[in-house]
Write a protein that holds these residues in place. Structure first.
Motif, short mmCIF file in Angstrom:
data_model
loop_
_atom_site.label_atom_id
_atom_site.label_comp_id
_atom_site.label_asym_id
_atom_site.label_seq_id
_atom_site.Cartn_x
_atom_site.Cartn_y
_atom_site.Cartn_z
N LEU A 22 0.80 -1.21 0.00
CA LEU A 22 0.00 0.00 0.00
C LEU A 22 0.84 1.27 0.00
O LEU A 22 0.42 2.30 -0.52
CB LEU A 22 -0.95 0.00 1.20
CG LEU A 22 -2.03 -1.07 1.20
CD1 LEU A 22 -2.84 -0.99 2.49
CD2 LEU A 22 -2.93 -0.93 -0.01
N ALA A 23 2.02 1.21 0.57
CA ALA A 23 2.85 2.40 0.70
C ALA A 23 3.62 2.73 -0.57
O ALA A 23 3.99 3.88 -0.79
CB ALA A 23 3.82 2.24 1.86
N THR A 24 3.89 1.74 -1.39
CA THR A 24 4.68 2.00 -2.58
C THR A 24 3.83 2.64 -3.66
O THR A 24 2.68 2.32 -3.84
CB THR A 24 5.31 0.70 -3.12
OG1 THR A 24 4.27 -0.23 -3.41
CG2 THR A 24 6.28 0.11 -2.14
N ALA A 25 4.42 3.54 -4.36
CA ALA A 25 3.74 4.19 -5.47
C ALA A 25 4.65 4.10 -6.69
O ALA A 25 5.84 4.36 -6.62
CB ALA A 25 3.47 5.64 -5.13
N ALA A 26 4.07 3.71 -7.80
CA ALA A 26 4.84 3.57 -9.03
C ALA A 26 4.72 4.84 -9.85
O ALA A 26 3.62 5.28 -10.15
CB ALA A 26 4.35 2.37 -9.81
N MET A 27 5.85 5.46 -10.18
CA MET A 27 5.86 6.65 -11.03
C MET A 27 6.29 6.25 -12.42
O MET A 27 7.23 5.47 -12.58
CB MET A 27 6.85 7.69 -10.47
CG MET A 27 6.49 8.21 -9.10
SD MET A 27 5.09 9.30 -9.09
CE MET A 27 5.76 10.73 -9.88
N MET A 28 5.59 6.77 -13.43
CA MET A 28 5.94 6.46 -14.80
C MET A 28 5.45 7.58 -15.72
O MET A 28 4.54 8.31 -15.38
CB MET A 28 5.34 5.13 -15.23
CG MET A 28 3.83 5.06 -15.17
SD MET A 28 3.24 3.40 -15.20
CE MET A 28 2.56 3.31 -13.56
#
Length: 78
Positions: A22-28
């Motif tokens: 839940l804490a990780t966010a993927a940037m792209m």
């Protein structure tokens, strides 16, 4: 005692995995490929996936930066 220790260890591992997910966010980065009449844009990201996101003032071909967090994808113009 072994059963209690096993339960505690299992719950601790499950909590750690869930919180990390839940804490990780993927940037792209992505490119706007289509905009419909309601203002929803189709964005194709670097990984080849297409996402439907709300976009204001974007045009087809615009480059945007997208963040996927907690199952939601949000994009901002670069």
């Amino acid at each position: 005692m072994l059963r209690t220790l096993g339960k505690t260890l299992t719950l601790a591992c499950a909590g750690l995995v869930l919180s990390t997910t839940l804490a990780t966010a993927a940037m792209m980065n992505g490119t706007v490929t289509e905009i419909d009449d309601k203002g929803m844009a189709t964005v194709k990201t670097e990984d080849g996936k297409e996402h439907k996101v709300k976009g204001e003032g974007w045009k087809v071909g615009a480059t945007v930066q997208c963040e996927t967090k907690e199952g939601k994808t949000e994009c901002k113009a670069i």
